[in-house]
Design a protein around this motif. Structure first.
Motif, PDB file in Angstrom:
ATOM      1  N   LEU A   1      10.330  -7.049  -2.999  1.00 43.11           N
ATOM      2  CA  LEU A   1      10.004  -7.225  -4.256  1.00 43.11           C
ATOM      3  C   LEU A   1       9.263  -6.375  -5.497  1.00 43.11           C
ATOM      4  N   ARG A   2       9.330  -5.526  -5.317  1.00 40.90           N
ATOM      5  CA  ARG A   2       8.607  -4.201  -6.371  1.00 40.90           C
ATOM      6  C   ARG A   2      10.913  -4.068  -6.898  1.00 40.90           C
ATOM      7  N   ALA A   3      10.694  -3.492  -5.754  1.00 41.72           N
ATOM      8  CA  ALA A   3      12.140  -3.383  -6.554  1.00 41.72           C
ATOM      9  C   ALA A   3      13.206  -3.654  -7.157  1.00 41.72           C
ATOM     10  N   LEU A   4      12.608  -5.134  -6.698  1.00 37.58           N
ATOM     11  CA  LEU A   4      13.497  -6.684  -8.178  1.00 37.58           C
ATOM     12  C   LEU A   4      12.573  -5.794  -9.383  1.00 37.58           C
ATOM     13  N   ALA A   5      11.424  -5.740  -9.103  1.00 34.47           N
ATOM     14  CA  ALA A   5      10.281  -5.595 -10.823  1.00 34.47           C
ATOM     15  C   ALA A   5      10.646  -5.064 -11.208  1.00 34.47           C
TER      16      ALA A   5
ATOM     17  N   ALA B   1      -1.041  12.730   6.016  1.00 34.44           N
ATOM     18  CA  ALA B   1      -2.349  12.167   6.563  1.00 34.44           C
ATOM     19  C   ALA B   1      -3.125  12.191   4.578  1.00 34.44           C
ATOM     20  N   ALA B   2      -2.600  13.542   4.010  1.00 33.13           N
ATOM     21  CA  ALA B   2      -3.262  13.649   2.491  1.00 33.13           C
ATOM     22  C   ALA B   2      -3.144  13.001   1.985  1.00 33.13           C
ATOM     23  N   ALA B   3      -1.614  11.995   1.631  1.00 32.08           N
ATOM     24  CA  ALA B   3      -1.060  10.572   0.536  1.00 32.08           C
ATOM     25  C   ALA B   3      -2.161   9.755   1.114  1.00 32.08           C
ATOM     26  N   ALA B   4      -1.802   9.624   1.877  1.00 36.93           N
ATOM     27  CA  ALA B   4      -2.282   8.118   2.966  1.00 36.93           C
ATOM     28  C   ALA B   4      -4.161   8.299   3.140  1.00 36.93           C
ATOM     29  N   ASP B   5      -4.525   9.519   3.224  1.00 40.77           N
ATOM     30  CA  ASP B   5      -5.932   8.945   3.489  1.00 40.77           C
ATOM     31  C   ASP B   5      -6.889   8.174   2.713  1.00 40.77           C
ATOM     32  N   GLY B   6      -7.592   7.258   3.776  1.00 42.99           N
ATOM     33  CA  GLY B   6      -8.423   6.019   2.841  1.00 42.99           C
ATOM     34  C   GLY B   6      -7.326   4.963   2.255  1.00 42.99           C
TER      35      GLY B   6
ATOM     36  N   ARG C   1       1.125  -0.926  -0.007  1.00 36.64           N
ATOM     37  CA  ARG C   1       0.265  -0.109  -0.046  1.00 36.64           C
ATOM     38  C   ARG C   1       0.889   1.216  -0.133  1.00 36.64           C
ATOM     39  N   MET C   2       2.056   0.983   0.395  1.00 32.35           N
ATOM     40  CA  MET C   2       3.194   2.086   0.519  1.00 32.35           C
ATOM     41  C   MET C   2       3.332   2.910  -0.462  1.00 32.35           C
ATOM     42  N   ALA C   3       3.366   2.193  -2.356  1.00 33.36           N
ATOM     43  CA  ALA C   3       3.190   1.766  -3.285  1.00 33.36           C
ATOM     44  C   ALA C   3       2.577   3.515  -3.811  1.00 33.36           C
ATOM     45  N   GLU C   4       1.270   3.493  -3.144  1.00 34.91           N
ATOM     46  CA  GLU C   4       0.418   3.873  -3.647  1.00 34.91           C
ATOM     47  C   GLU C   4       0.343   5.640  -3.168  1.00 34.91           C
ATOM     48  N   VAL C   5       0.541   5.223  -1.324  1.00 32.06           N
ATOM     49  CA  VAL C   5       1.095   6.537  -0.555  1.00 32.06           C
ATOM     50  C   VAL C   5       1.841   7.031  -1.148  1.00 32.06           C
ATOM     51  N   LEU C   6       3.157   6.688  -1.611  1.00 30.99           N
ATOM     52  CA  LEU C   6       4.380   6.881  -2.387  1.00 30.99           C
ATOM     53  C   LEU C   6       3.482   8.678  -3.480  1.00 30.99           C
TER      54      LEU C   6
END
Length: 674
Positions: free
Chosen positions: A463-467, A397-402, A279-284
């Motif tokens: 794993l995303r870093a390897l992808a 908070a703005a980036a992680a809302d929801g 989920r941190m990928a979407e936050v970033l």
């Protein structure tokens, strides 16, 4: 099979062929050494030739203790073709092969042929060596004769004692392993391998095979081997060079993601797991693209006596169009000035002017356009982005809302945020976020193939870093779900392959153990119902059952007995007990190396913290206090998985020393020694 050279002319002939092959290898090396790069037309060509010659010299290096060939194939009848199979190709001055590379197509039957499917082979021969000297051979008649399933030479090679780094298994590759090794470059494969099944060796041999079959492409685009820690990489360091391959790069996941920002901090297990959540990928992603600003007024570009204007709504449409193209933030930002300049040129043309590309470039570089573009699409530094995300509660908070709840957001925030990214104490999980952010801004270069070992311990973000490093290439993913010991470890290969961007990759399961003795693997497998109930239990195919003792005994005395035997010895202990054990070994005058320090895995005795045992193997293992190993992890299941890893490092013997009660999951110690 024969072991008496004076009584067997066939063995003498094979020894003569070995000697001649070694002479021809020396000739090939001398010929390469004599080549002159001075004939090159320019300095660039000369540099290229010199590097090519140097690489070829390394590939032709000869170690007299390593056999040049380990097998022979006789095709068809008695007068059919015969080929010696070895680690590299060797030819005589006329070009006739003395030894065929094990990766060549003609060598495939050596690993796959059987009495039911001989593949045109009449006879398969294996050779036995002692210190590089050919001393024996063993034949299998595949053309209908009474060949035995048992191969003494093959078993002796599999069980041969080991000291130092991992060796190649090129002489002992089994059919199911060979299928993986020779799979096509375009295929991504996941190998779920139980302890002792050779999954690490299979992955490295696949890399060597692909470098042979696709030399130009892989040399140009690169091959990357990713391991769990530096000790593991030192352990496997000699496998590819022994096969003549030195082009592959080896790195840990930490080395890949922390090149610009070294790891200096540490997270709790819960926070590291959260930072590793996909989920941190979407936050970033949200945090980055939130930097775009809608125009408050139009663009005005003075040029000569005229002033050209682009309306704010047109600029807003331009930004939306660039976003819709799906390119990276940085790449799209670079397009903004040219896109604005193009709008100006359209107006010039409508006014009767005839501007060309030079005019457009000049407009794009003008101060009004550059300033306006920076307002619309500001530059973003990945480190500053992540730093702000972890330090600014409102921004997070703005980036992680929801996406993240309030408790999760609070857990992510630093207690004492640094004032600037350069002074931040980045944790490993933080640097993985930095790597993700950097890729959102500018695309990460992809290599042709990645071998990722112990991949079950990687977080989704790792794993995303390897992808992204294999976005245009393929992967060999190696691991064992039963050995998952990180809090963020994957729970299924399907899930992991999704994060790797290879959801359709083939999953192959290896359960036949060639290195861990039957008695040892069966004892360790008592833990499987508690740590990986869905996995098929491993089996040992070795005739030797090995030695297993479970004793209430001083581990130093057990070590003293183990080092008196042939082969490597590993003393595996709970991390907290390592200092006291090191002191006890010193007082007893027992020379050892502490694994994790520079120069490890080369000593006869290694003192191994339980956290570093994964992926290693020793002929003899002394394991200290299983229950303390279990208790040293953040939860019991993970502790039992750590214990499973430690129990399965032995190739010949395992002595379990304990004063604490054994973990109840191991059941009754049937092999208790008083």
């Amino acid at each position: 099979m024969s072991a008496d050279p004076s009584a067997d002319p066939e063995l003498l002939a094979e020894q003569a062929h070995l000697a001649e092959s070694r002479r021809q290898l020396t000739r090939m090396r001398e010929r390469t050494e004599s080549m002159d790069s001075a004939a090159a037309g320019d300095w660039v060509s000369r540099e290229y030739l010199e590097s090519t010659f140097a690489l070829r010299m390394k590939q032709l290096a000869d170690d007299p203790t390593i056999p040049l060939f380990f097998g022979r194939l006789d095709f068809g009848s008695d007068d059919g073709e015969s080929f010696h199979i070895g680690r590299r190709h060797i030819s005589d001055p006329t070009g006739e092969p003395m030894v065929i590379d094990w990766r060549a197509p003609v060598s495939l039957p050596f690993y796959r042929a059987s009495r039911t499917e001989p593949m045109g082979v009449g006879l398969r021969r294996r050779y036995g060596y002692q210190h590089g000297r050919l001393t024996a051979y063993e034949d299998e008649d595949l053309a209908g004769g009474e060949a035995e399933d048992y191969s003494a030479i093959l078993e002796a090679e599999i069980e041969r004692p080991r000291v130092g780094p991992m060796r190649d298994i090129v002489a002992t590759i089994q059919p199911e392993q060979d299928v993986i090794v020779r799979s096509d470059l375009s295929l991504s494969i996941c190998v779920q391998g139980a302890p002792g099944t050779g999954k690490t060796a299979v992955g490295l041999h696949r890399a060597a095979f692909l470098l042979y079959a696709h030399r130009e492409q892989l040399t140009r685009q690169g091959v990357l081997v990713v391991g769990p820690n530096a000790s593991f990489l030192r352990y496997i360091r000699d496998v590819l060079p022994a096969l003549g391959e030195i082009d592959a790069k080896q790195a840990t996941i930490e080395e890949l993601v922390s090149e610009r920002h070294p790891v200096r901090g540490e997270d709790s297990a819960a926070v590291a797991t959260l930072k590793g959540d996909a989920r941190m990928a979407e936050v970033l992603h949200r945090a980055l693209w939130s930097h775009l600003r809608p125009p408050t007024d139009g663009l005005v570009v003075p040029r000569g006596a005229r002033r050209w204007r682009v309306a704010s709504y047109e600029a807003e449409e331009l930004v939306a169009s660039l976003r819709a193209r799906g390119v990276r933030y940085g790449a799209a930002r670079a397009m903004v000035p040219q896109s604005l300049a193009h709008q100006v040129l359209v107006r010039m043309e409508l006014a009767g002017d005839s501007p060309d590309d030079r005019v457009q470039n000049a407009v794009a570089r003008s101060k009004p356009v550059k300033d306006y573009a920076n307002q619309l699409w500001p530059a973003v530094d990945p480190a500053r982005l992540v730093h702000r995300l972890l330090a600014d509660a409102d921004f997070l908070a703005a980036a992680a809302d929801g996406i993240l709840d309030e408790d999760e957001q609070a857990a992510l925030l630093w207690d004492r945020p640094s004032k600037a990214p350069g002074s931040a104490r980045w944790s490993l999980a933080d640097t993985v976020l930095l790597d993700e952010a950097a890729d959102l801004v500018e695309r990460t270069p992809s290599v042709a193939h990645i071998v990722a070992d112990e991949a079950q311990d990687l977080s989704p973000m790792m794993l995303r870093a390897l992808a992204r490093r294999s976005s245009t290439g393929s992967l060999t993913v190696l691991g064992d779900l039963a050995q998952a010991t990180t809090p963020w470890a994957t729970r299924s290969w399907a899930e992991a392959l999704g994060h790797l961007g290879k959801p359709d990759a083939h999953i192959e399961q290896l359960t036949r153990g060639f290195r861990v003795p039957g008695e040892v693997i069966e004892y360790a497998a008592r833990l499987l119902p508690h740590i990986a109930p869905d996995l098929e239990p491993p089996t040992s195919v070795r005739r030797s059952r090995g030695d297993l003792e479970v004793v209430d005994r001083d581990p130093v005395e057990a070590v003293r007995a183990a080092v008196a035997r042939e082969g490597s010895v590993g003393l595996i202990a709970p991390d907290a007990a390592v200092p006291s054990l090191a002191a006890a070994l010193g007082e007893a005058g027992i020379v050892h190396t502490l694994l994790g320090e520079e120069g490890d895995v080369d000593a006869h005795l290694d003192l191994v913290p339980a956290s570093l045992a994964k992926g290693l193997e020793f002929d003899h293992v002394v394991l200290v206090e299983p229950e303390a190993i279990v208790a040293g992890e953040h939860d019991r299941v993970t502790g039992l998985r750590r214990l499973y890893v430690c129990l399965t490092r032995a190739v010949t013997s395992l002595v379990v020393c304990h004063t604490l009660p054994l973990p109840e999951e191991l059941g009754a110690p049937a092999l208790q020694d008083s």
